[in-house]
Design a protein around this motif. Structure first.
Motif, PDB file in Angstrom:
ATOM      1  N   ARG A   1      11.708 -14.654  27.844  1.00 53.04           N
ATOM      2  CA  ARG A   1      10.431 -14.780  27.136  1.00 53.04           C
ATOM      3  C   ARG A   1       9.809 -13.417  26.885  1.00 53.04           C
ATOM      4  NH1 ARG A   1       7.711 -20.390  29.467  1.00 53.04           N
ATOM      5  NH2 ARG A   1       9.711 -21.474  29.616  1.00 53.04           N
ATOM      6  N   VAL A   2      10.100 -12.459  27.783  1.00 51.41           N
ATOM      7  CA  VAL A   2       9.565 -11.111  27.598  1.00 51.41           C
ATOM      8  C   VAL A   2      10.060 -10.517  26.281  1.00 51.41           C
ATOM      9  CG1 VAL A   2       9.448  -8.802  28.582  1.00 51.41           C
ATOM     10  CG2 VAL A   2       9.462 -10.780  30.093  1.00 51.41           C
ATOM     11  N   ARG A   3      11.307 -10.810  25.954  1.00 47.35           N
ATOM     12  CA  ARG A   3      11.872 -10.284  24.707  1.00 47.35           C
ATOM     13  C   ARG A   3      11.194 -10.865  23.468  1.00 47.35           C
ATOM     14  NH1 ARG A   3      16.610  -7.340  25.666  1.00 47.35           N
ATOM     15  NH2 ARG A   3      17.107  -7.486  27.881  1.00 47.35           N
ATOM     16  N   LEU A   4      10.619 -12.056  23.624  1.00 45.84           N
ATOM     17  CA  LEU A   4       9.891 -12.656  22.498  1.00 45.84           C
ATOM     18  C   LEU A   4       8.487 -12.070  22.369  1.00 45.84           C
ATOM     19  CD1 LEU A   4      10.807 -16.422  22.993  1.00 45.84           C
ATOM     20  CD2 LEU A   4      11.894 -14.751  21.493  1.00 45.84           C
ATOM     21  N   GLY A   5       8.039 -11.370  23.415  1.00 47.51           N
ATOM     22  CA  GLY A   5       6.720 -10.757  23.335  1.00 47.51           C
ATOM     23  C   GLY A   5       5.683 -11.325  24.284  1.00 47.51           C
ATOM     24  N   LEU A   6       6.137 -11.991  25.348  1.00 46.38           N
ATOM     25  CA  LEU A   6       5.188 -12.465  26.363  1.00 46.38           C
ATOM     26  C   LEU A   6       5.206 -11.514  27.551  1.00 46.38           C
ATOM     27  CD1 LEU A   6       6.217 -15.400  25.029  1.00 46.38           C
ATOM     28  CD2 LEU A   6       4.802 -16.229  26.881  1.00 46.38           C
ATOM     29  N   ALA A   7       4.039 -11.082  27.980  1.00 49.28           N
ATOM     30  CA  ALA A   7       3.969 -10.251  29.183  1.00 49.28           C
ATOM     31  C   ALA A   7       2.890 -10.817  30.084  1.00 49.28           C
ATOM     32  CB  ALA A   7       3.656  -8.811  28.827  1.00 49.28           C
ATOM     33  N   ARG A   8       2.919 -10.431  31.350  1.00 49.07           N
ATOM     34  CA  ARG A   8       1.939 -10.971  32.286  1.00 49.07           C
ATOM     35  C   ARG A   8       1.692 -10.019  33.449  1.00 49.07           C
ATOM     36  NH1 ARG A   8       3.811 -15.500  36.329  1.00 49.07           N
ATOM     37  NH2 ARG A   8       1.723 -14.940  37.024  1.00 49.07           N
ATOM     38  N   THR A   9       0.566 -10.232  34.113  1.00 43.25           N
ATOM     39  CA  THR A   9       0.359  -9.621  35.421  1.00 43.25           C
ATOM     40  C   THR A   9       0.206 -10.761  36.418  1.00 43.25           C
ATOM     41  OG1 THR A   9      -2.047  -9.580  35.239  1.00 43.25           O
ATOM     42  CG2 THR A   9      -0.856  -7.657  34.405  1.00 43.25           C
TER      43      THR A   9
ATOM     44  N   ALA B   1      -0.645  -1.540  32.917  1.00 42.07           N
ATOM     45  CA  ALA B   1       0.104  -0.542  32.141  1.00 42.07           C
ATOM     46  C   ALA B   1       1.592  -0.881  32.121  1.00 42.07           C
ATOM     47  CB  ALA B   1      -0.109   0.846  32.736  1.00 42.07           C
ATOM     48  N   ARG B   2       2.112  -1.309  33.275  1.00 40.62           N
ATOM     49  CA  ARG B   2       3.532  -1.632  33.373  1.00 40.62           C
ATOM     50  C   ARG B   2       3.884  -2.789  32.443  1.00 40.62           C
ATOM     51  NH1 ARG B   2       5.784  -3.939  38.995  1.00 40.62           N
ATOM     52  NH2 ARG B   2       4.687  -5.771  38.199  1.00 40.62           N
ATOM     53  N   ALA B   3       3.054  -3.839  32.441  1.00 36.99           N
ATOM     54  CA  ALA B   3       3.336  -4.996  31.583  1.00 36.99           C
ATOM     55  C   ALA B   3       3.204  -4.624  30.104  1.00 36.99           C
ATOM     56  CB  ALA B   3       2.395  -6.141  31.929  1.00 36.99           C
ATOM     57  N   MET B   4       2.272  -3.715  29.806  1.00 38.75           N
ATOM     58  CA  MET B   4       2.092  -3.327  28.398  1.00 38.75           C
ATOM     59  C   MET B   4       3.281  -2.548  27.865  1.00 38.75           C
ATOM     60  SD  MET B   4      -1.906  -2.588  27.822  1.00 38.75           S
ATOM     61  CE  MET B   4      -1.592  -2.164  26.117  1.00 38.75           C
ATOM     62  N   ALA B   5       4.035  -1.916  28.773  1.00 36.93           N
ATOM     63  CA  ALA B   5       5.215  -1.181  28.342  1.00 36.93           C
ATOM     64  C   ALA B   5       6.238  -2.099  27.671  1.00 36.93           C
ATOM     65  CB  ALA B   5       5.857  -0.460  29.532  1.00 36.93           C
ATOM     66  N   THR B   6       6.202  -3.384  27.986  1.00 37.06           N
ATOM     67  CA  THR B   6       7.146  -4.306  27.349  1.00 37.06           C
ATOM     68  C   THR B   6       6.792  -4.537  25.876  1.00 37.06           C
ATOM     69  OG1 THR B   6       5.898  -6.314  27.912  1.00 37.06           O
ATOM     70  CG2 THR B   6       7.488  -5.530  29.547  1.00 37.06           C
ATOM     71  N   GLY B   7       5.595  -4.093  25.470  1.00 38.53           N
ATOM     72  CA  GLY B   7       5.179  -4.251  24.076  1.00 38.53           C
ATOM     73  C   GLY B   7       4.867  -5.677  23.714  1.00 38.53           C
ATOM     74  N   PRO B   8       3.953  -6.328  24.431  1.00 40.88           N
ATOM     75  CA  PRO B   8       3.722  -7.765  24.238  1.00 40.88           C
ATOM     76  C   PRO B   8       2.961  -8.110  22.960  1.00 40.88           C
ATOM     77  CG  PRO B   8       2.140  -6.905  25.819  1.00 40.88           C
ATOM     78  CD  PRO B   8       3.069  -5.765  25.479  1.00 40.88           C
ATOM     79  N   ARG B   9       3.210  -9.314  22.461  1.00 45.45           N
ATOM     80  CA  ARG B   9       2.341  -9.923  21.437  1.00 45.45           C
ATOM     81  C   ARG B   9       1.281 -10.744  22.141  1.00 45.45           C
ATOM     82  NH1 ARG B   9       5.527 -13.271  16.970  1.00 45.45           N
ATOM     83  NH2 ARG B   9       3.460 -13.341  16.024  1.00 45.45           N
ATOM     84  N   LEU B  10       1.696 -11.364  23.255  1.00 45.84           N
ATOM     85  CA  LEU B  10       0.775 -12.177  24.049  1.00 45.84           C
ATOM     86  C   LEU B  10       0.781 -11.642  25.475  1.00 45.84           C
ATOM     87  CD1 LEU B  10      -0.826 -15.043  23.929  1.00 45.84           C
ATOM     88  CD2 LEU B  10       1.052 -15.770  25.383  1.00 45.84           C
ATOM     89  N   PHE B  11      -0.384 -11.271  25.964  1.00 47.19           N
ATOM     90  CA  PHE B  11      -0.475 -10.648  27.282  1.00 47.19           C
ATOM     91  C   PHE B  11      -1.362 -11.518  28.166  1.00 47.19           C
ATOM     92  CE2 PHE B  11      -1.669  -6.407  29.588  1.00 47.19           C
ATOM     93  CZ  PHE B  11      -0.966  -6.848  30.697  1.00 47.19           C
ATOM     94  N   MET B  12      -0.777 -12.027  29.258  1.00 41.56           N
ATOM     95  CA  MET B  12      -1.518 -12.905  30.162  1.00 41.56           C
ATOM     96  C   MET B  12      -1.885 -12.155  31.430  1.00 41.56           C
ATOM     97  SD  MET B  12       0.901 -16.241  29.768  1.00 41.56           S
ATOM     98  CE  MET B  12       2.406 -15.349  29.595  1.00 41.56           C
ATOM     99  N   LEU B  13      -3.177 -12.127  31.741  1.00 35.87           N
ATOM    100  CA  LEU B  13      -3.620 -11.431  32.952  1.00 35.87           C
ATOM    101  C   LEU B  13      -4.252 -12.440  33.900  1.00 35.87           C
ATOM    102  CD1 LEU B  13      -4.587  -9.562  30.218  1.00 35.87           C
ATOM    103  CD2 LEU B  13      -4.684  -7.896  32.058  1.00 35.87           C
ATOM    104  N   ASP B  14      -3.695 -12.513  35.111  1.00 40.28           N
ATOM    105  CA  ASP B  14      -4.207 -13.476  36.093  1.00 40.28           C
ATOM    106  C   ASP B  14      -5.194 -12.782  37.033  1.00 40.28           C
ATOM    107  OD1 ASP B  14      -4.646 -15.649  37.677  1.00 40.28           O
ATOM    108  OD2 ASP B  14      -2.527 -16.101  38.037  1.00 40.28           O
TER     109      ASP B  14
END
Ligand SMILES: Nc1ncnc2c1ncn2[C@@H]1O[C@H](COP(=O)(O)OP(=O)(O)OP(=O)(O)O)[C@@H](O)[C@H]1O
Ligand SMILES: [Mg+2]
Lengths: 338, 260
Positions: free
Chosen positions: B76-84, B164-177
């Motif tokens: 899913r990360v490759r599709l543009g999902l990132a998270r903390t 910062a680490r999660a943003m390095a993946t270059g997300p379209r959707l970024f989920m922060l918990d």
């Protein structure tokens, strides 16, 4: 460009250390001139290869593997059987053995994909036991406990215009194995500094976090196991020709324990640590030579002491010591960080 | 605005605990979408379902029109999902910069052999990643500490590093918990600004948060959960004044938000 970015972009200079290592390798057989000590040197070079191979899995990828002797055995037996029973050329047999060991490493990782920590340790230990049992029981191929005798050292290399290089004596055999170990060191060093190294360390630190960055943990653990196994197999290629005979007992699980001791005593997760561990644990028992399995007592004791008193191994102990000796100087030169 | 991520009737139970019981939501692109609810409401479980850390027992998940069901987290990360993570999961033994560099995992374009013997492409990628990594550390205010061990950071800094680490993946959707958990008021102010910057950069932000002040200030849309179920959704002001939401939060954290 800001200084911070410039710092981040500074590359370590490694060629002086490389040249130093070349000189040391060149001089060692002259310093230790007797056939006996030169034999120990060859063993030492093989141990360096084995310790480096295990360190990739344990130190860099954080996966407990207690079955490294199994891959060492595959390297030794595949080379020897292809050489003696099928008449293959040594170098070709060696390449096949390295590939075979690497492939088995991949397979083991694939089967153990879901296992972590102690469970992986036990599974890999089981693997080494299975390999040992196969060596004993598959007599038609391995000759079982009777062993294979009269194994010749690697054939001489003839290059046009150069004198023939024969490996019949311990010094040239040492140059060969140590030279290969140095090449493997450089390549592994490049690998662990590359993005692949970043990925392996990420898995070591936290596999779920790594997955959240797109890392396929199972795939990269298999990669690590495969490369590690191939390097152990490479060490195995040279073992039979050096000893002249091949018996299963050379590959008991106690050998896996030996390699583990070298990695941990030297300092796992660093490139130079396991090299130091292999050198120290090869020579220490020779220097303190005593009765029968004295070697194992030295290993066991060294391992226990290191785990209890200096978890980072000899390398870390050395770094702490030199930092203390340099005192305030050191803390100033590291600067920046408050 | 079209929906970037759509969940339909998601369900997840742990043994007898029904953590998420039929949640449907639709997250519009280029917005800040807040998920709130009392402790144990199932917010983190929801994030784990969206990111692929858990697979749902039932329900459908669409990202940019693509089915996510069965896809593991790393794909899913490759599709543009990132998270903390709510409970911080840094690579503690590694430097700040190395933490961020690991986030570029899916972006390296180097011929395989150059990982063994570095060539021009390798060094180009090496330099590029370090420059980008430093820029990301700058973005979260940690560039000065780039070479320090992540484990040595203060709590609030660790949260920012994870971002910062999660943003390095270059997300379209970024989920922060719960990015503001454990942060002091200055840090919360900084975080708030960074969330807005992300939206500015075109990232769709999903934020699970207990800090109502932050939610009310940045969220474009608020989704409220309680005991695994949907409670209410709407603009921040609507949520703030909704009697059901106030009831669910009675005596809880929300009172602070109501006063302001
Ligand atoms: N891995 C798990 N195993 C068992 N139960 C779980 C697991 N994860 C969550 N739960 C349970 O599911 C329910 C919802 O938990 P969840 O963490 O999603 O809530 P939350 O809304 O994030 O709460 P908080 O605000 O406290 O973080 C809780 O009852 C929790 O105990
Ligand atoms: Mg939670």
């Amino acid at each position: 460009m800001s200084r911070r970015v410039a710092d981040a972009l500074s590359r370590p200079v490694r060629w002086p250390a490389f040249l130093g290592a070349l000189v040391v390798i060149a001089l060692l057989p002259m310093v230790l001139g007797t056939p006996y000590w030169r034999g120990i040197l060859v063993v030492c070079a093989m141990n360096v290869l084995l310790a480096m191979s295990l360190n990739l899995v344990i130190g860099y990828t954080g996966q407990l593997s207690l079955g490294q002797s199994g891959f060492f055995a595959i390297g030794a037996y595949v080379t020897t059987v292809l050489l003696k029973s099928y008449g293959w050329n040594f170098w070709l047999a060696g390449v096949a053995a390295v590939l075979a060991a690497g492939l088995v490493g991949l397979l083991l990782a694939a089967f153990a994909a879901r296992l972590r920590g102690h469970y992986l340790g036990i599974a890999s230990l089981g693997f080494a036991v299975i390999v040992y049992q196969i060596l004993i029981n598959w007599e038609s191929v391995t000759k079982g406990v009777r062993g294979i005798y009269g194994i010749m050292p690697p054939p001489p290399i003839r290059l046009p215009g150069l004198p023939e290089i024969s490996f019949g004596n311990q010094a040239t055999l040492f140059y060969l194995v140590a030279g290969i170990a140095l090449c493997v060191y450089v390549i592994l060093d490049n690998l662990v500094r590359s993005p692949i190294g970043e990925t392996l360390r990420a898995i070591r630190e936290d596999e779920i976090s790594a997955a959240s960055l797109g890392v396929n943990g199972a795939r990269w653990k298999a990669f690590s196991f495969g490369v590690s196994a191939a390097i152990a197999g490479l060490a195995g290629c040279f073992y039979p020709g050096f000893v002249g005979t091949l018996v299963p007992d050379a590959f008991g699980i106690v050998e896996s324990f030996t390699m583990l001791a070298m990695v941990i005593v030297g300092g796992m997760g660093t490139m130079i640590g396991p090299v130091i561990g292999a050198v120290v644990l090869t020579f220490l028992p020779e220097v303190l030579r005593g009765f029968g399995d004295f070697r194992l007592i030295v290993y066991g004791l060294a391992l226990t002491l290191v785990v209890l008193f200096m978890p980072g191994g000899i390398l870390q102990a050395w770094q702490i010591l030199t930092a203390r000796l340099r005192g305030t100087e050191a803390s100033e030169s590291t600067g920046g960080g408050r | 605005m079209s929906a970037l991520l759509e969940a339909k009737e998601l369900r997840k139970s742990f043994g007898g605990v029904k953590a998420v019981q039929g949640i449907s939501l639709s997250i519009p692109e280029h917005s800040i979408y807040a998920v709130i609810g009392p402790n144990g409401a199932g917010k983190s479980t929801m994030m784990n379902l969206l990111s692929g850390t858990y697979q749902p027992d039932a329900g459908e998940l669409l990202f940019a029109g693509r089915q996510l069901a069965g896809l593991p987290a790393h794909q899913r990360v490759r599709l543009g999902l990132a998270r903390t993570f709510q409970k911080i999961r840094l690579f503690k033994q590694l430097s700040l910069l190395d933490n961020v560099l690991a986030g570029f995992h899916i972006h390296h374009k180097v011929p395989a052999w150059q990982y063994l013997i570095p060539g021009a492409a390798f060094w180009r990628d090496w330099t590029h990643c370090r420059e980008q990594g430093m820029a990301l550390l700058e973005f979260v205010g940690l560039a000065d500490l780039a070479m320090q061990r992540a484990g040595s950071l203060a709590y609030g800094q660790q949260r920012m590093l994870e971002i910062a680490r999660a943003m390095a993946t270059g997300p379209r959707l970024f989920m922060l918990d719960e990015p503001a958990a454990g942060l002091n008021s200055v840090e919360v102010g900084f975080l708030l600004q960074r969330l807005k910057d992300m939206r500015e950069r075109g990232i769709t932000v999903v934020v699970v948060e207990h800090n109502m002040d932050l939610v009310m200030k940045v969220a474009d849309h608020v989704f409220v959960m309680d005991r695994g179920e949907y409670l209410f959704e709407g603009a921040p002001r609507e949520v703030q004044n909704n009697p059901k939401v106030i009831e669910a939060y009675l005596g809880g954290e929300f009172t602070g938000g109501l006063d302001s």
